[in-house]
Write a protein that holds these residues in place. Structure first.
Motif, PDB file in Angstrom:
ATOM      1  N   GLU A 173      32.915  45.601  41.023  1.00 40.41           N
ATOM      2  CA  GLU A 173      33.016  45.471  39.569  1.00 40.41           C
ATOM      3  C   GLU A 173      34.277  44.727  39.142  1.00 40.41           C
ATOM      4  N   LYS A 174      35.346  44.823  39.933  1.00 43.62           N
ATOM      5  CA  LYS A 174      36.555  44.041  39.637  1.00 43.62           C
ATOM      6  C   LYS A 174      36.245  42.543  39.651  1.00 43.62           C
ATOM      7  N   PHE A 175      35.493  42.122  40.660  1.00 44.37           N
ATOM      8  CA  PHE A 175      35.172  40.703  40.793  1.00 44.37           C
ATOM      9  C   PHE A 175      34.093  40.275  39.803  1.00 44.37           C
ATOM     10  N   VAL A 176      33.132  41.146  39.532  1.00 41.62           N
ATOM     11  CA  VAL A 176      32.079  40.815  38.570  1.00 41.62           C
ATOM     12  C   VAL A 176      32.682  40.539  37.197  1.00 41.62           C
ATOM     13  N   GLU A 187      19.060  44.811  47.954  1.00 44.01           N
ATOM     14  CA  GLU A 187      19.613  45.833  48.844  1.00 44.01           C
ATOM     15  C   GLU A 187      21.076  46.135  48.502  1.00 44.01           C
ATOM     16  N   ASP A 188      21.855  45.099  48.176  1.00 45.66           N
ATOM     17  CA  ASP A 188      23.241  45.310  47.745  1.00 45.66           C
ATOM     18  C   ASP A 188      23.291  46.243  46.547  1.00 45.66           C
ATOM     19  N   LEU A 189      22.483  45.927  45.546  1.00 47.18           N
ATOM     20  CA  LEU A 189      22.526  46.686  44.297  1.00 47.18           C
ATOM     21  C   LEU A 189      21.989  48.104  44.480  1.00 47.18           C
ATOM     22  N   ALA A 190      20.978  48.259  45.325  1.00 42.59           N
ATOM     23  CA  ALA A 190      20.442  49.599  45.590  1.00 42.59           C
ATOM     24  C   ALA A 190      21.481  50.472  46.286  1.00 42.59           C
ATOM     25  N   TRP A 191      22.319  49.871  47.145  1.00 45.32           N
ATOM     26  CA  TRP A 191      23.357  50.642  47.826  1.00 45.32           C
ATOM     27  C   TRP A 191      24.509  50.961  46.883  1.00 45.32           C
ATOM     28  N   LEU A 192      24.896  49.992  46.059  1.00 45.03           N
ATOM     29  CA  LEU A 192      26.014  50.203  45.143  1.00 45.03           C
ATOM     30  C   LEU A 192      25.656  51.181  44.027  1.00 45.03           C
ATOM     31  N   TYR A 193      24.396  51.151  43.588  1.00 39.99           N
ATOM     32  CA  TYR A 193      23.955  51.998  42.466  1.00 39.99           C
ATOM     33  C   TYR A 193      22.683  52.744  42.873  1.00 39.99           C
ATOM     34  N   PRO A 194      22.808  53.795  43.664  1.00 34.74           N
ATOM     35  CA  PRO A 194      21.636  54.514  44.157  1.00 34.74           C
ATOM     36  C   PRO A 194      20.768  55.044  43.015  1.00 34.74           C
ATOM     37  N   GLY A 195      19.466  54.874  43.182  1.00 34.41           N
ATOM     38  CA  GLY A 195      18.534  55.403  42.203  1.00 34.41           C
ATOM     39  C   GLY A 195      18.363  54.558  40.957  1.00 34.41           C
ATOM     40  N   VAL A 196      19.048  53.419  40.878  1.00 40.17           N
ATOM     41  CA  VAL A 196      18.947  52.543  39.710  1.00 40.17           C
ATOM     42  C   VAL A 196      18.176  51.291  40.107  1.00 40.17           C
ATOM     43  N   ALA A 202      21.703  44.559  37.451  1.00 41.40           N
ATOM     44  CA  ALA A 202      22.064  43.170  37.159  1.00 41.40           C
ATOM     45  C   ALA A 202      22.259  42.957  35.664  1.00 41.40           C
ATOM     46  N   ARG A 203      21.393  43.558  34.860  1.00 45.95           N
ATOM     47  CA  ARG A 203      21.553  43.441  33.406  1.00 45.95           C
ATOM     48  C   ARG A 203      22.871  44.067  32.954  1.00 45.95           C
ATOM     49  N   THR A 204      23.226  45.176  33.559  1.00 47.54           N
ATOM     50  CA  THR A 204      24.500  45.825  33.243  1.00 47.54           C
ATOM     51  C   THR A 204      25.664  44.922  33.620  1.00 47.54           C
ATOM     52  N   TRP A 205      25.585  44.310  34.800  1.00 47.21           N
ATOM     53  CA  TRP A 205      26.641  43.385  35.216  1.00 47.21           C
ATOM     54  C   TRP A 205      26.772  42.221  34.245  1.00 47.21           C
ATOM     55  N   LEU A 206      25.640  41.715  33.742  1.00 46.37           N
ATOM     56  CA  LEU A 206      25.692  40.589  32.808  1.00 46.37           C
ATOM     57  C   LEU A 206      26.533  40.936  31.587  1.00 46.37           C
ATOM     58  N   ALA A 207      26.476  42.204  31.174  1.00 43.01           N
ATOM     59  CA  ALA A 207      27.201  42.635  29.979  1.00 43.01           C
ATOM     60  C   ALA A 207      28.578  43.205  30.287  1.00 43.01           C
ATOM     61  N   THR A 208      28.963  43.230  31.579  1.00 45.29           N
ATOM     62  CA  THR A 208      30.198  43.903  31.982  1.00 45.29           C
ATOM     63  C   THR A 208      31.425  43.380  31.276  1.00 45.29           C
ATOM     64  N   GLY A 209      31.556  42.052  31.199  1.00 46.67           N
ATOM     65  CA  GLY A 209      32.777  41.491  30.632  1.00 46.67           C
ATOM     66  C   GLY A 209      32.651  41.024  29.210  1.00 46.67           C
ATOM     67  N   GLY A 210      31.546  41.374  28.548  1.00 45.19           N
ATOM     68  CA  GLY A 210      31.362  40.901  27.181  1.00 45.19           C
ATOM     69  C   GLY A 210      31.295  39.394  27.144  1.00 45.19           C
ATOM     70  N   SER A 211      32.068  38.763  26.263  1.00 41.64           N
ATOM     71  CA  SER A 211      32.039  37.310  26.113  1.00 41.64           C
ATOM     72  C   SER A 211      32.672  36.598  27.293  1.00 41.64           C
ATOM     73  N   GLU A 212      33.402  37.319  28.132  1.00 35.86           N
ATOM     74  CA  GLU A 212      34.074  36.700  29.271  1.00 35.86           C
ATOM     75  C   GLU A 212      33.432  37.051  30.606  1.00 35.86           C
ATOM     76  N   GLY A 213      32.365  37.812  30.580  1.00 41.21           N
ATOM     77  CA  GLY A 213      31.740  38.238  31.829  1.00 41.21           C
ATOM     78  C   GLY A 213      30.809  37.198  32.407  1.00 41.21           C
ATOM     79  N   CYS A 230      20.210  35.792  32.198  1.00 41.42           N
ATOM     80  CA  CYS A 230      21.301  35.167  31.461  1.00 41.42           C
ATOM     81  C   CYS A 230      21.177  35.609  30.012  1.00 41.42           C
ATOM     82  N   ALA A 231      22.047  35.126  29.150  1.00 39.52           N
ATOM     83  CA  ALA A 231      22.026  35.562  27.756  1.00 39.52           C
ATOM     84  C   ALA A 231      20.698  35.250  27.075  1.00 39.52           C
ATOM     85  N   ALA A 232      20.051  34.162  27.494  1.00 37.31           N
ATOM     86  CA  ALA A 232      18.796  33.743  26.860  1.00 37.31           C
ATOM     87  C   ALA A 232      17.592  34.545  27.321  1.00 37.31           C
TER      88      ALA A 232
END
Length: 314
Positions: A173-176, A187-196, A202-213, A230-232
């Motif tokens: 999340e620091k790098f995202v 598989e990466d995302l399933a391991w990082l966020y079990p059960g999600v 990915a949608r959550t990551w898109l919104a992680t940094g707001g206008s700078e993410g 993406c935003a669109a």
């Protein structure tokens, strides 16, 4: 100038009664080679030792036209060893050293701002962003490059090396938050966020940094084909029909081609962030389709062997 920061290592395959078979590897190094084969000037910032395996790494990079500004160091070259039993089951052993003091702000001898000054795009990920002490040095380099360069990130998780999922999630999340382009496998995302659902992550990551993410988050799904948001909106594409030799390096070839086509569209550089964030779903579909073709070529042949630009244009 494009820059890739991360690990280069030797993959050893050890079969019972046979000598080890070494192959040059490392996810970021594979991406650097992939970008060079697609015609981009690229430098690789990573470490390897003054030993026979280090010579293999340096030779592979130079043979593919990748610039290597950092010299070999006095530590041994990192090794990932797969020991196969009589049934072909693998037990993995790792001898890894990950530290890049040259990347620290103000490091003597090789100023990081000098190495990164001409960079319009910086990619990193995998072990390099997780394993201490080098992970902190890589993050520092990303922070330095962010004001003028597009940042790309692929967590490419290695649970057998970084076993603490909470720690890995925090690192990712620091790098995202600093990245403009993110690619992760389901598989990466399933391991990082079990059960999600990975797409929801990915949608959550898109919104992680707001206008700078991130402007784009791509999820690769093996044979199901890539999906991206993406935003669109969202986009997906099918995997080209291909006879699979093996899947080694497929994700790295995908990442290299994804970044390549963004550079071809002149979307690299911090000054293009608003344009990247304004990408349409039609363009997003074209971008991931190009990357999927590169990955398909790679899986059609043995090993991490990314395609050239000419092969992708055929």
């Amino acid at each position: 100038m494009l820059t890739v920061i991360g690990e280069a290592l030797i993959d050893e395959v050890v079969r019972m009664g046979q000598d080890p078979v070494p192959h040059v590897g490392g996810s970021p190094m594979n991406v650097a080679v992939g970008l060079a084969r697609l015609g981009h000037p690229v430098q690789f910032l990573g470490r390897f030792g003054q030993d026979a395996y280090g010579d293999m790494v340096a030779g592979h990079l130079h043979a593919n036209g990748v610039m290597v500004p950092l010299a070999a160091d006095s530590q041994t070259t990192s090794v990932a060893r797969a020991v196969l039993d009589a049934d072909g089951a693998a037990t993995y052993e790792f001898d890894l050293d990950w530290s890049l003091p040259e990347l620290e702000a103000g490091a003597a001898g090789t100023a990081p701002n000098y190495m990164l000054a001409a960079t319009t795009l910086l990619h990193t990920g995998s072990i390099a962003t997780m394993l201490a002490p080098g992970a902190a040095q890589v993050l520092d380099a990303v922070v330095q490059a962010h004001p003028h360069a597009t940042i790309a990130y692929d967590p490419n998780c290695r649970p057998s090396i970084i076993t603490d999922v909470a720690y890995a999630r925090d690192q990712a999340e620091k790098f995202v938050r600093l990245a403009d382009v993110v690619k992760a496998s389901d598989e990466d995302l399933a391991w990082l966020y079990p059960g999600v659902d990975p797409k929801e992550s990915a949608r959550t990551w898109l919104a992680t940094g707001g206008s700078e993410g991130p402007a784009i988050v791509v999820v690769t799904q093996g044979g199901e084909g890539p999906w991206a948001v993406c935003a669109a909106g969202e986009a997906s594409c099918a995997v080209p029909p291909i006879r699979v030799a093996d899947t080694v390096g497929a994700g790295d070839s995908f990442m290299a081609a994804l970044l390549s086509t963004l550079v071809d569209r002149e979307l690299d550089g911090a000054q293009r962030r608003s344009e990247l964030r304004a990408m349409s779903t039609e363009t997003l579909s074209e971008v991931i389709g190009y990357a999927a073709r590169a990955a398909a070529i790679t899986v059609s042949r043995a090993g991490a062997n990314p395609p050239s630009r000419a092969e992708l244009q055929d």
